[in-house]
Design an enzyme around this catalytic site. Structure first.
Site, PDB file in Angstrom:
ATOM      1  CB  CYS A  95      84.751 -38.426  55.100  1.00 22.33           C
ATOM      2  SG  CYS A  95      84.400 -36.667  55.034  1.00 22.33           S
TER       3      CYS A  95
ATOM      4  CD  GLU B 126      84.304 -34.155  48.189  1.00 16.19           C
ATOM      5  OE1 GLU B 126      85.261 -34.695  48.770  1.00 16.19           O
ATOM      6  OE2 GLU B 126      84.398 -33.081  47.579  1.00 16.19           O
TER       7      GLU B 126
ATOM      8  CD  GLU C 239      85.780 -44.050  55.923  1.00 10.63           C
ATOM      9  OE1 GLU C 239      85.113 -44.680  55.092  1.00 10.63           O
ATOM     10  OE2 GLU C 239      85.857 -42.809  55.944  1.00 10.63           O
TER      11      GLU C 239
ATOM     12  CE  LYS D 180      69.467 -42.499  48.474  1.00  4.21           C
ATOM     13  NZ  LYS D 180      69.323 -43.001  49.851  1.00  4.21           N
TER      14      LYS D 180
HETATM   15  P1  NAP Z   1      77.295 -45.160  51.771  1.00  7.21           P
HETATM   16  O1  NAP Z   1      76.852 -46.451  52.324  1.00  7.21           O
HETATM   17  O2  NAP Z   1      78.260 -45.149  50.668  1.00  7.21           O
HETATM   18  O3  NAP Z   1      75.954 -44.377  51.373  1.00  7.21           O
HETATM   19  C1  NAP Z   1      75.985 -43.066  50.918  1.00  7.21           C
HETATM   20  C2  NAP Z   1      74.745 -42.791  50.096  1.00  7.21           C
HETATM   21  O4  NAP Z   1      74.753 -43.622  48.949  1.00  7.21           O
HETATM   22  C3  NAP Z   1      73.435 -43.065  50.808  1.00  7.21           C
HETATM   23  O5  NAP Z   1      72.481 -42.110  50.432  1.00  7.21           O
HETATM   24  C4  NAP Z   1      73.058 -44.428  50.262  1.00  7.21           C
HETATM   25  O6  NAP Z   1      71.661 -44.676  50.292  1.00  7.21           O
HETATM   26  C5  NAP Z   1      73.538 -44.317  48.837  1.00  7.21           C
HETATM   27  N1  NAP Z   1      73.782 -45.597  48.178  1.00  7.21           N
HETATM   28  C6  NAP Z   1      73.918 -46.831  48.730  1.00  7.21           C
HETATM   29  N2  NAP Z   1      74.125 -47.762  47.778  1.00  7.21           N
HETATM   30  C7  NAP Z   1      74.125 -47.104  46.589  1.00  7.21           C
HETATM   31  C8  NAP Z   1      74.301 -47.520  45.243  1.00  7.21           C
HETATM   32  N3  NAP Z   1      74.534 -48.784  44.930  1.00  7.21           N
HETATM   33  N4  NAP Z   1      74.248 -46.573  44.279  1.00  7.21           N
HETATM   34  C9  NAP Z   1      74.038 -45.289  44.574  1.00  7.21           C
HETATM   35  N5  NAP Z   1      73.848 -44.836  45.853  1.00  7.21           N
HETATM   36  C10 NAP Z   1      73.903 -45.735  46.837  1.00  7.21           C
HETATM   37  O7  NAP Z   1      77.969 -44.245  52.879  1.00  7.21           O
HETATM   38  P2  NAP Z   1      77.429 -43.926  54.328  1.00  7.21           P
HETATM   39  O8  NAP Z   1      77.630 -45.153  55.141  1.00  7.21           O
HETATM   40  O9  NAP Z   1      76.083 -43.307  54.273  1.00  7.21           O
HETATM   41  O10 NAP Z   1      78.429 -42.770  54.777  1.00  7.21           O
HETATM   42  C11 NAP Z   1      79.676 -43.026  55.274  1.00  7.21           C
HETATM   43  C12 NAP Z   1      80.749 -42.884  54.220  1.00  7.21           C
HETATM   44  O11 NAP Z   1      80.681 -41.593  53.627  1.00  7.21           O
HETATM   45  C13 NAP Z   1      82.135 -42.994  54.778  1.00  7.21           C
HETATM   46  O12 NAP Z   1      82.937 -43.802  53.939  1.00  7.21           O
HETATM   47  C14 NAP Z   1      82.657 -41.553  54.756  1.00  7.21           C
HETATM   48  O13 NAP Z   1      84.050 -41.465  54.693  1.00  7.21           O
HETATM   49  C15 NAP Z   1      81.984 -41.012  53.561  1.00  7.21           C
HETATM   50  N6  NAP Z   1      81.889 -39.551  53.628  1.00  7.21           N
HETATM   51  C16 NAP Z   1      82.722 -38.798  52.853  1.00  7.21           C
HETATM   52  C17 NAP Z   1      82.703 -37.413  52.919  1.00  7.21           C
HETATM   53  C18 NAP Z   1      83.629 -36.591  52.091  1.00  7.21           C
HETATM   54  O14 NAP Z   1      83.384 -35.407  51.955  1.00  7.21           O
HETATM   55  N7  NAP Z   1      84.661 -37.166  51.501  1.00  7.21           N
HETATM   56  C19 NAP Z   1      81.801 -36.785  53.774  1.00  7.21           C
HETATM   57  C20 NAP Z   1      80.968 -37.562  54.544  1.00  7.21           C
HETATM   58  C21 NAP Z   1      81.017 -38.953  54.455  1.00  7.21           C
HETATM   59  P3  NAP Z   1      70.992 -45.513  51.528  1.00  7.21           P
HETATM   60  O15 NAP Z   1      71.219 -44.677  52.722  1.00  7.21           O
HETATM   61  O16 NAP Z   1      69.577 -45.606  51.133  1.00  7.21           O
HETATM   62  O17 NAP Z   1      71.712 -46.822  51.583  1.00  7.21           O
END
Ligand code: NAP
Ligand code: MG
Length: 511
Positions: A296, A262, A397, A186
């Site tokens: 991240c 992650e 963050e 997804k």
């Molecule tokens: P996000 O808002 O948490 O979304 C990540 C994914 O989860 C998207 O595909 C999103 O879909 C989906 N999602 C949203 N709500 C959900 C729910 N209730 N249940 C299940 N899935 C759901 O994060 P983001 O804004 O895309 O990415 C930024 C974050 O990712 C930052 O906090 C960053 O630190 C973290 N990150 C971590 C790593 C690591 O390796 N630790 C690497 C990269 C990024 P939609 O797009 O359709 O909303």
């Protein structure tokens, strides 16, 4: 929410059981170029039933055993052929990566696509692993032969973020497939295009049996809960925010799924007094502003010793002023747009928070006035000094080009502050004295510590978080193991009843 037939941009469907399918609702969402606002395509909006269909396909493909029990060497050979096919189309992928997510052409061509290919190859190679691991001979209570058998877990639901769309897709599907699992991927709604292209390329090879790899686009809040709670899914792998990660844990609790998470970070980057200043200044800029701080592991808390503070900061701010904010396809651009209007507002709000908390913006981020950038989500870098580690700009963050600089006197004090966070993803240490740097690295609670480098994520090394930065590890051999169940097989070699079953033994009670 739009019906695509009224528009000219390409239309992207769901990929389920080896076929491209329209979503049941026939609804599609546009995906934009954050640098220009241009609509790049219309992407299928899956609902829970579409998701269940993909889960059923993955379940059947796993349970028929063809992929799961294929000889590891054969699976490896097929995956290598798939990587070759992906490599042939790397510039197409780089173009989509740049346009859909706003990353610079430099990042797409120097990092995202080539590194993604290296990581994919790493797992294609690891797919040829030995699934049986003998254990030392066990003599008690009787002689037995023991071994461990690594088996695929089963159906894996994989949810990825928008900041490294191609790389995250590889980090998810490559180890899962290498270990013999089946997948429902997804992608993030802001950036589905490179994952869709990746799946299209894989589909065109005809090498994977139907149902082994499925892709479902649509709102995370609809697709995610179905993947997380459906009993036919055995594992959830999620990369994204800590907030959604907590929700994933809750959703997956009812079926106690295997899980890798992650999540977010607020990584400390520590300059020691004897650092090579040229290296440390450039390295600190790189740690913070690469991809606008939308990584991240970004080193967004910078610790600088009092003794070299003035010189270091003068150089840092001077170099930061020279960073070029511009269109991503300009080969000299350092900072392209951030992902969305919402993210731009969040960053601007955090800049205000920092000012209200009493930090000093020695470089104040603002929207550029260049008319060429008027339709995109651009902001110039911000550097705050006079930051205390308990301020929100040092603890939360921001996911934007905002650096919080903290002055320190002693290394002990710095390590205490560096670890004073809910996160523990990564850290940097800069010093000419490697032994000293290692002793600092050993005391940092983080999954990766770079010494005199930053953001270097190698295929061979594990990556993941301490504390609320996540569960489990990706990459290395660790990443493969996260997609295996470990089964212990015990073979008795004595064929004797003695000492093993209690029926003939009387154990008198002690007086
Ligand atoms: P996000 O808002 O948490 O979304 C990540 C994914 O989860 C998207 O595909 C999103 O879909 C989906 N999602 C949203 N709500 C959900 C729910 N209730 N249940 C299940 N899935 C759901 O994060 P983001 O804004 O895309 O990415 C930024 C974050 O990712 C930052 O906090 C960053 O630190 C973290 N990150 C971590 C790593 C690591 O390796 N630790 C690497 C990269 C990024 P939609 O797009 O359709 O909303
Ligand atoms: Mg987009």
């Amino acid at each position: 929410m739009l019906h695509p037939d009224t528009n000219e941009a390409p239309v992207y469907n769901l990929y389920i059981n080896g076929q491209w399918r329209t979503p049941r609702s026939e609804l599609y969402e546009p995906t934009f170029d954050p640098a220009t606002g241009e609509i790049l395509g219309y992407v299928a909006k899956a609902d829970a039933e579409d998701t269940r269909e993909a889960i059923r396909a993955a379940r059947e493909a796993f349970d028929d055993g063809y992929w799961a029990s294929m000889a590891p060497g054969e699976r490896s050979r097929l995956l290598h052929q798939i990587v070759d096919a992906v490599e042939e189309r790397q510039f197409e992928l780089a173009e989509l990566e740049m346009r859909d997510g706003g990353c610079t052409w430099r990042k797409a061509t120097l990092m995202d696509i080539p590194v993604g290919l290296i990581h994919f190859r790493h797992f294609a190679k690891l797919a040829d692993f030995e699934p049986l691991e003998p254990l030392p001979q066990i003599q008690f209570p009787a002689l037995s032969y023991n071994y461990v058998r690594r088996e695929p877990i089963g159906v894996c639901g994989q949810i990825i973020p928008w900041n490294f769309p191609f790389l995250m897709a590889i980090w998810k599907i490559a180890p899962a497939l290498a270990a013999g699992n089946t997948v429902i991927l997804k992608p993030a709604s802001y950036t589905p295009l490179s994952a869709l292209k990746l799946v299209e390329i894989i589909h065109d090879t005809g090498l994977l049996p139907p149902g082994v790899l499925n892709l479902v686009t649509g709102p995370g809040q609809v697709v995610g809960p179905e993947l997380c709670s459906n009993p036919m899914v055995d594992k959830i792998a999620f990369t994204g925010s800590t907030e959604v990660g907590r929700d994933i844990i809750r959703q997956a609790a009812s079926t106690v799924k295997k899980m890798t998470l992650e999540l977010g970070g607020k990584s400390p980057n520590i300059i020691l007094e004897d650092a090579d200043l040229d290296l440390a200044v450039d390295g600190s800029l790189w740690a913070t502003f690469m991809h606008n701080g939308q990584a991240c592991e970004s080193g967004t808390r910078l610790f600088v010793p009092t003794s070299i503070y003035d010189e270091f900061m003068e150089r840092l701010v001077d170099r930061a002023r020279q960073l070029k904010v511009g269109l991503p396809d300009d080969g000299e651009t350092d900072l392209g747009p951030v992902i969305s209007a919402g993210q731009l507002h969040t960053i601007e709000d955090y800049i205000q928070v920092g000012i209200q908390e009493g930090a000093t913006p020695v470089l104040l981020g603002e929207r550029p006035t260049d008319p060429e950038l008027a339709n995109g989500f651009f902001i110039t870098p911000t550097i705050f000094t006079d930051v205390r580690n308990d301020m929100r700009i040092a603890q939360e963050e921001i996911f934007g080009p905002v650096l919080a600089v903290i002055k320190y006197d002693t290394v002990d004090e710095t390590i205490r502050m560096a670890n004073d966070t809910i996160y523990g993803l990564a850290a940097g240490v800069w010093s000419r004295d490697v032994e000293r740097a290692i002793s600092v690295a050993n005391r940092i609670k983080a999954g990766t510590v770079w010494i005199n480098d930053y953001h270097l994520i190698s295929a061979e090394a594990p990556f993941g978080g301490y504390k609320q930065s996540g569960l489990g590890r990706e990459l290395g051999v660790y990443g493969l193991h996260e997609y295996t169940e470990v089964k212990h097989i015990h073979v008795d070699l004595t064929n004797s009843r003695d000492a093993r079953f209690w029926y003939d033994i009387v154990v008198p009670r002690k007086e």
